[in-house]
Design a protein around this motif. Structure first.
Motif, short mmCIF file in Angstrom:
data_model
loop_
_atom_site.label_atom_id
_atom_site.label_comp_id
_atom_site.label_asym_id
_atom_site.label_seq_id
_atom_site.Cartn_x
_atom_site.Cartn_y
_atom_site.Cartn_z
N LEU A 170 0.84 -1.19 0.00
CA LEU A 170 0.00 0.00 0.00
C LEU A 170 0.88 1.24 0.00
CD1 LEU A 170 -2.97 -0.81 2.41
CD2 LEU A 170 -2.63 -1.43 0.02
N ILE A 171 0.42 2.25 -0.75
CA ILE A 171 1.17 3.50 -0.89
C ILE A 171 0.34 4.62 -0.30
CG2 ILE A 171 2.27 5.09 -2.53
CD1 ILE A 171 2.40 2.71 -4.50
N ILE A 172 0.98 5.50 0.50
CA ILE A 172 0.25 6.54 1.20
C ILE A 172 -0.48 7.47 0.22
CG2 ILE A 172 2.25 8.10 1.33
CD1 ILE A 172 -0.44 7.67 4.04
N GLU A 173 0.16 7.80 -0.92
CA GLU A 173 -0.47 8.71 -1.88
C GLU A 173 -1.73 8.10 -2.47
OE1 GLU A 173 3.59 9.98 -1.20
OE2 GLU A 173 2.75 8.02 -1.78
N ARG A 174 -1.69 6.81 -2.77
CA ARG A 174 -2.88 6.14 -3.32
C ARG A 174 -3.94 5.99 -2.24
NH1 ARG A 174 -4.85 3.66 -8.14
NH2 ARG A 174 -2.87 4.37 -9.00
N LEU A 175 -3.51 5.74 -1.01
CA LEU A 175 -4.46 5.67 0.11
C LEU A 175 -5.21 6.99 0.25
CD1 LEU A 175 -5.54 4.01 2.56
CD2 LEU A 175 -3.74 5.09 3.91
N GLU A 176 -4.48 8.11 0.14
CA GLU A 176 -5.11 9.42 0.23
C GLU A 176 -6.09 9.63 -0.91
OE1 GLU A 176 -4.90 12.10 2.56
OE2 GLU A 176 -4.37 10.26 3.59
N GLN A 177 -5.77 9.12 -2.10
CA GLN A 177 -6.67 9.25 -3.25
C GLN A 177 -7.99 8.53 -2.98
OE1 GLN A 177 -5.44 7.19 -6.80
NE2 GLN A 177 -6.65 8.51 -8.15
N VAL A 178 -7.90 7.33 -2.44
CA VAL A 178 -9.11 6.56 -2.13
C VAL A 178 -9.90 7.25 -1.02
CG1 VAL A 178 -9.97 4.37 -1.21
CG2 VAL A 178 -8.08 4.38 -2.86
N ARG A 179 -9.21 7.69 0.02
CA ARG A 179 -9.86 8.35 1.14
C ARG A 179 -10.59 9.62 0.68
NH1 ARG A 179 -7.59 8.39 6.32
NH2 ARG A 179 -5.54 8.09 5.40
N GLU A 180 -9.90 10.40 -0.14
CA GLU A 180 -10.48 11.65 -0.63
C GLU A 180 -11.70 11.39 -1.51
OE1 GLU A 180 -9.54 14.78 -4.10
OE2 GLU A 180 -7.80 14.14 -2.94
N HIS A 181 -11.62 10.35 -2.36
CA HIS A 181 -12.73 10.03 -3.26
C HIS A 181 -13.99 9.72 -2.48
CE1 HIS A 181 -14.03 9.06 -7.36
NE2 HIS A 181 -14.71 8.05 -6.84
N LEU A 182 -13.85 8.98 -1.40
CA LEU A 182 -15.01 8.66 -0.57
C LEU A 182 -15.47 9.88 0.22
CD1 LEU A 182 -14.08 5.76 -1.34
CD2 LEU A 182 -14.80 5.05 0.93
N ALA A 183 -14.52 10.69 0.70
CA ALA A 183 -14.87 11.84 1.52
C ALA A 183 -15.66 12.88 0.74
CB ALA A 183 -13.62 12.48 2.10
N THR A 184 -15.39 12.99 -0.57
CA THR A 184 -16.10 13.99 -1.37
C THR A 184 -17.51 13.53 -1.74
OG1 THR A 184 -15.11 13.08 -3.40
CG2 THR A 184 -13.99 14.95 -2.36
N ARG A 185 -17.83 12.26 -1.48
CA ARG A 185 -19.17 11.74 -1.74
C ARG A 185 -19.67 10.96 -0.51
NH1 ARG A 185 -18.58 9.19 -7.82
NH2 ARG A 185 -16.99 10.62 -8.58
N PRO A 186 -19.83 11.65 0.60
CA PRO A 186 -20.16 10.95 1.84
C PRO A 186 -21.49 10.22 1.80
CG PRO A 186 -20.43 13.32 2.09
CD PRO A 186 -19.75 13.11 0.77
N GLU A 187 -22.38 10.64 0.88
CA GLU A 187 -23.70 10.00 0.81
C GLU A 187 -23.69 8.73 -0.03
OE1 GLU A 187 -23.03 11.95 -2.92
OE2 GLU A 187 -22.74 12.62 -0.85
N GLN A 188 -22.60 8.47 -0.73
CA GLN A 188 -22.54 7.34 -1.65
C GLN A 188 -21.69 6.21 -1.12
OE1 GLN A 188 -21.40 8.50 -5.60
NE2 GLN A 188 -21.39 6.41 -6.41
N ALA A 189 -22.16 4.97 -1.30
CA ALA A 189 -21.40 3.79 -0.91
C ALA A 189 -20.82 3.14 -2.16
CB ALA A 189 -22.29 2.80 -0.16
N PHE A 190 -19.58 2.68 -2.08
CA PHE A 190 -18.91 2.06 -3.21
C PHE A 190 -18.54 0.62 -2.90
CE2 PHE A 190 -18.08 6.57 -3.68
CZ PHE A 190 -18.11 6.79 -5.05
#
Length: 240
Positions: A170-190
Motif C-alpha cells: 500500500l502507498i500513502i499517496e494512493r491511500l489518500e486518493q481513495v480516502r479523498e474520493h469517498l470523503a467527497t461523496r459521503p452520501e454514496q457507498a462504493f
C-alpha cells in the motif's frame, strides 16, 4: 486535591472569501477538541493584518486554514508573505483546485497539509489531529533532536500515520486518493469494483485500500443488500 489545567487550545485563523464556507470551517474547528477559531478573514490582506495584530499583542495564532483562491491574493502569496514576516506557524491549504503545480508551489512555501474541497468533517478533523501530533512530538524532543525523532514528527503530518505503518504493497499517496474520493461523496457507498473503475485500479487493489480504511475506522463497511451468493461489501466515508 489539585486539578490539572486543560491544555491550551490551538488558536486557528480561518481564511476564506465565501462567508458561509468560512463559518462552516470555523464550526468544524470548534468541534475538534483542543482547537478554537480565533478569527475569520475574508481575504489575504485581512489575514496578514490579523496575523500581525495577534503577533504584536503576544497572542499569535497557532494554525492557519488558508483558502488558495482569494479575491486579492493567491493563497500561496499569502503564505510567502507570512514566511517573509517571520511567521512560522503551520498552514493547512484548502482549495478546490487540483493542479499539481499549485500543490508543489504550496509545499515549497511551507504549507504542511492540503485539503481538497469538498471534504467531510472526518477528513478535516484528521488534518487537525495530524497537526496536534506533530506539535506534541516536536515539543517532546526538547531543545535538540535526532534524525529518527524528526522523521517521526514529520510522519505525523501524513494522514493515517507514517507510510511504514501501512501493510506491504500500500502507498500513502494512493491511500489518500481513495480516502479523498469517498470523503467527497459521503452520501454514496462504493463496492471495490465500483471504486476500481472510477480510480483506474484493479478490484483487488481497491479492496485492499478499502479494507485498510475500514480497519482504521475511516470508512464504514457493510454488506450490500440484495446481492446473491457470496456477500458483496460496500464502503462509505465514516460519519463523525
Amino acid at each position: 486535591m489539585t486539578r490539572s489545567m486543560p491544555a491550551p487550545a490551538f488558536k486557528v485563523l480561518v481564511v476564506d472569501d465565501e462567508p458561509e464556507t468560512a463559518r462552516a470551517h470555523a464550526a468544524y474547528v470548534d468541534r475538534v477538541e483542543g482547537f478554537s477559531t480565533g478569527a475569520i478573514a475574508g481575504n489575504g490582506n485581512t489575514a496578514l493584518q490579523l496575523l500581525a495584530e495577534a503577533h504584536e499583542q503576544g497572542k499569535p495564532f497557532d494554525l492557519v486554514l488558508l483558502d488558495m483562491t482569494l479575491p486579492d491574493l493567491h493563497g500561496i502569496d499569502v503564505a510567502r508573505r507570512m514566511r517573509g514576516r517571520g511567521y512560522t506557524l503551520d498552514i493547512i491549504a484548502i482549495t478546490a483546485v487540483r493542479d499539481l503545480a499549485v500543490v508543489r508551489s504550496a509545499v515549497a512555501t511551507g504549507i504542511t497539509q492540503y485539503l481538497i474541497k469538498p471534504f467531510s468533517f472526518a477528513a478535516f478533523s484528521e488534518k487537525l489531529e495530524n497537526h496536534r501530533r506533530f506539535i506534541d512530538t516536536m515539543r517532546s524532543t526538547g531543545g535538540s533532536t535526532s534524525q529518527a525523532a524528526l522523521d517521526h514528527a514529520f510522519s505525523e503530518l501524513r494522514s493515517g500515520g507514517t507510510s511504514a505503518s501501512l501493510p506491504k504493497g500500500l502507498i500513502i499517496e494512493r491511500l489518500e486518493q481513495v480516502r479523498e474520493h469517498l470523503a467527497t461523496r459521503p452520501e454514496q457507498a462504493f463496492s471495490a469494483t465500483e471504486l476500481a473503475e472510477e480510480l483506474g485500479m484493479s478490484r483487488v487493489t481497491a479492496r485492499r485500500y478499502l479494507e485498510h480504511l475500514a480497519e482504521s475506522k475511516t470508512v464504514d463497511k457493510q454488506p450490500r443488500v440484495g446481492t446473491r451468493g457470496r456477500p458483496e461489501y460496500e464502503y462509505r466515508a465514516a460519519v463523525s
